[in-house]
Design a protein around this motif. Structure first.
Motif, PDB file in Angstrom:
ATOM      1  N   PHE A 400       0.852  -1.183   0.000  1.00  0.00           N
ATOM      2  CA  PHE A 400       0.000   0.000   0.000  1.00  0.00           C
ATOM      3  C   PHE A 400       0.895   1.242   0.000  1.00  0.00           C
ATOM      4  CE2 PHE A 400       0.594  -0.629   4.601  1.00  0.00           C
ATOM      5  CZ  PHE A 400       0.807   0.668   5.060  1.00  0.00           C
ATOM      6  N   SER A 401       0.324   2.349  -0.437  1.00  0.00           N
ATOM      7  CA  SER A 401       1.089   3.598  -0.527  1.00  0.00           C
ATOM      8  C   SER A 401       0.678   4.609   0.521  1.00  0.00           C
ATOM      9  CB  SER A 401       0.927   4.218  -1.926  1.00  0.00           C
ATOM     10  OG  SER A 401       1.414   3.344  -2.918  1.00  0.00           O
ATOM     11  N   THR A 402      -0.614   4.650   0.863  1.00  0.00           N
ATOM     12  CA  THR A 402      -1.100   5.627   1.842  1.00  0.00           C
ATOM     13  C   THR A 402      -1.865   4.901   2.940  1.00  0.00           C
ATOM     14  OG1 THR A 402      -3.239   6.002   0.769  1.00  0.00           O
ATOM     15  CG2 THR A 402      -1.362   7.323  -0.007  1.00  0.00           C
ATOM     16  N   GLU A 404      -4.736   5.683   4.112  1.00  0.00           N
ATOM     17  CA  GLU A 404      -6.137   5.553   3.710  1.00  0.00           C
ATOM     18  C   GLU A 404      -6.339   4.334   2.804  1.00  0.00           C
ATOM     19  OE1 GLU A 404      -5.348   9.522   5.157  1.00  0.00           O
ATOM     20  OE2 GLU A 404      -4.351   8.311   3.611  1.00  0.00           O
ATOM     21  N   GLU A 405      -5.376   4.087   1.924  1.00  0.00           N
ATOM     22  CA  GLU A 405      -5.460   2.919   1.054  1.00  0.00           C
ATOM     23  C   GLU A 405      -5.411   1.639   1.878  1.00  0.00           C
ATOM     24  OE1 GLU A 405      -3.021   0.797  -2.668  1.00  0.00           O
ATOM     25  OE2 GLU A 405      -2.119   2.459  -1.551  1.00  0.00           O
TER      26      GLU A 405
END
Length: 487
Positions: A400-402, A404-405
């Motif tokens: 994942f990158s963020t 929230e993701e």
């Protein structure tokens, strides 16, 4: 082939459901040792008449048990706890034979967790009381009392039948209920032995009954109008059948069902702690409802995390549950092994990559139901392996990158039993905990269930109701309101 046959004499013996009530039975069922693949014992299947006899005995015993002085009930519960510890070797041996769980780790659980839960709930017995409601002083006296719900049916799961007993049976007994236990057909013997121990501890006849058997036994029990509440640990499919049965009698339920727990690892995480949490559930061959089977890792540390988890899984010793050097035993049955391997094969066909594990183990383990610790990468979030509970030593790892993701991926599930977060930033950890849609959240290695003193349970397809803590005993109490008009 592993040789555990010499220990199987512990599994046989007469089955007692009440005081002098013997099972009529509807034939016998055969048990297969998951470590060897060989039949090792058989046991009777309780009939509908046996179920009725046990419920009748429980209904007679419940007011006797609840009417004992609090100090006496505490003494009996603590007697039971002491007897379990004294016979920890026997219980650990039985459990290894019937479930394949390594002996040493399970013996430690009996010694440490069983007394903690029973002693905790024994302490609640003298603290159960209602409230006064002062709405109209001088004209009315309004108060509540707390009473046991009555007779409780506890349907145990095969991956931890004795764990189920201390988590659900202990609070039900402390609340003043009588309990009829249906052990799992894949692992009945520990619960049967527990039932006999209850008599030694001093429970009134009929207070605790054990009814081994299969689906027919469970069906008769869950349809019985003499049952006041049912506590079930298992899968959603069986829970739906139980729910349909209890709809006729409007019997309330406590359901602790499956999980597909996400483990979110942020860039600042302690990877030693992450790896330790990802390997801990392998002690039960991944057959743990709270297992962190969806590992979500930030891009910055993804490659390192894959390498470290892969190495840790390859270092886990799999084999004979009586070998003190073995960390992981077999899965519960041939059907479970084949189902797990089938899910792995379908995941690979759908585009996932096998980092380690997969396939059947050979050599001395070839006849048993062994699946190696398995790590899959590149599995789609909407694929079967990412959405369905495997109930085996299989983990998917994704990027994942963020933040929230990560939360969005974690909450994209029909289950909501547990979630896990690793970060040194406590603000980020608590933010993630507040966003995860699950009943229990572990932060930086925090386990689930957390403690005998804390409530445990899930949301959505992971069930409802709670085990542990004050909430755990209140599941087995009902509130009565008494309104006295004063002249």
């Amino acid at each position: 082939m592993l040789d555990t046959h010499s220990k199987t004499d512990l599994l046989q013996g007469a089955i007692v459901v009440g005081d002098d009530i013997r099972l009529e039975g509807e034939g016998r069922m055969t048990h297969v040792n998951p470590a060897t693949g060989r039949e090792q014992a058989d046991f009777p299947q309780a009939s509908a008449r046996d179920v009725d006899d046990a419920v009748v005995a429980a209904r007679a015993a419940q007011p006797v048990w609840a009417g004992l002085p609090a100090a006496r009930r505490q003494e009996i519960l603590r007697n039971l706890s002491r007897l379990m510890v004294e016979q920890a070797d026997e219980f650990a041996t039985i459990n290894a034979l019937e479930t394949g769980t390594p002996y040493a780790g399970f013996r430690s659980m009996i010694v440490n967790r069983f007394p903690a839960w029973f002693d905790y709930y024994a302490g609640w017995i003298e603290k159960l009381h209602g409230d006064t409601i002062d709405l109209d002083p001088g004209r009315a006296f309004l108060f509540t009392t707390k009473e046991p719900v009555g007779v409780v049916a506890k349907i145990l799961t095969w991956n931890g039948p004795l764990n189920n007993i201390y988590m659900a049976v202990a609070p039900a007994l402390a609340a003043g209920c009588a309990v009829v236990i249906k052990p799992p057909e894949l692992a009945p013997f520990g619960a049967i032995r527990f039932g006999k121990l209850c008599r030694e501890a001093g429970f009134p006849a009929g207070t605790v009954s054990v009814l081994p058997g299969g689906a027919a036994t469970g069906d008769a029990l869950t349809r019985h109008p003499g049952i006041d509440k049912i506590s079930f640990t298992g899968g959603p499919a069986t829970a739906r059948i139980i729910g349909a049965n209890t709809a006729q009698t409007i019997t309330p339920l406590v359901l602790e069902l499956g999980g597909k727990s996400a483990h979110i690892v942020f860039p600042d995480a302690d990877l030693d702690s992450v790896v330790a949490q990802q390997t801990a559930f392998c002690r039960l061959a991944g057959q743990v409802c709270t297992s962190p089977t969806r590992l979500l890792v930030h891009d910055e540390i993804y490659d390192e995390t894959v390498a470290r988890v892969k190495a840790a899984y390859e270092a886990i010793t799999v084999g004979d549950p009586f070998d003190p050097n073995v960390i992981m035993g077999p899965v519960i049955s041939e059907g479970a092994r084949d189902r797990i391997l089938g899910m792995i094969d379908r995941a690979l066909a759908d585009g996932a990559t096998l980092a380690t594990g997969g396939g059947r183990l050979g050599g001395d383990l070839a006849d048993g139901f062994f699946v190696p610790p398995t790590l899959l990468t590149n599995a789609a979030h909407d694929s079967e392996i990412s959405q369905e509970e495997v109930f085996g030593p299989v983990v998917t790892i994704s990027r994942f990158s963020t933040a929230e993701e990560a939360i969005a991926i974690a909450n994209d599930s029909q289950f909501g039993l547990a979630g896990f977060v690793h970060t040194r930033d406590i603000n980020k950890a608590l933010w993630a905990a507040s966003k995860l849609d699950a009943g229990t959240i572990g932060i930086n290695g925090g386990a689930s269930p957390a403690s005998y003193a804390a409530p445990f349970g899930g949301v959505r397809n992971s069930g409802y109701g709670r085990e542990g803590g004050r909430e755990g005993i209140e599941e087995f109490l009902r509130v009565k309101t008494i309104n006295v008009a004063l002249s």
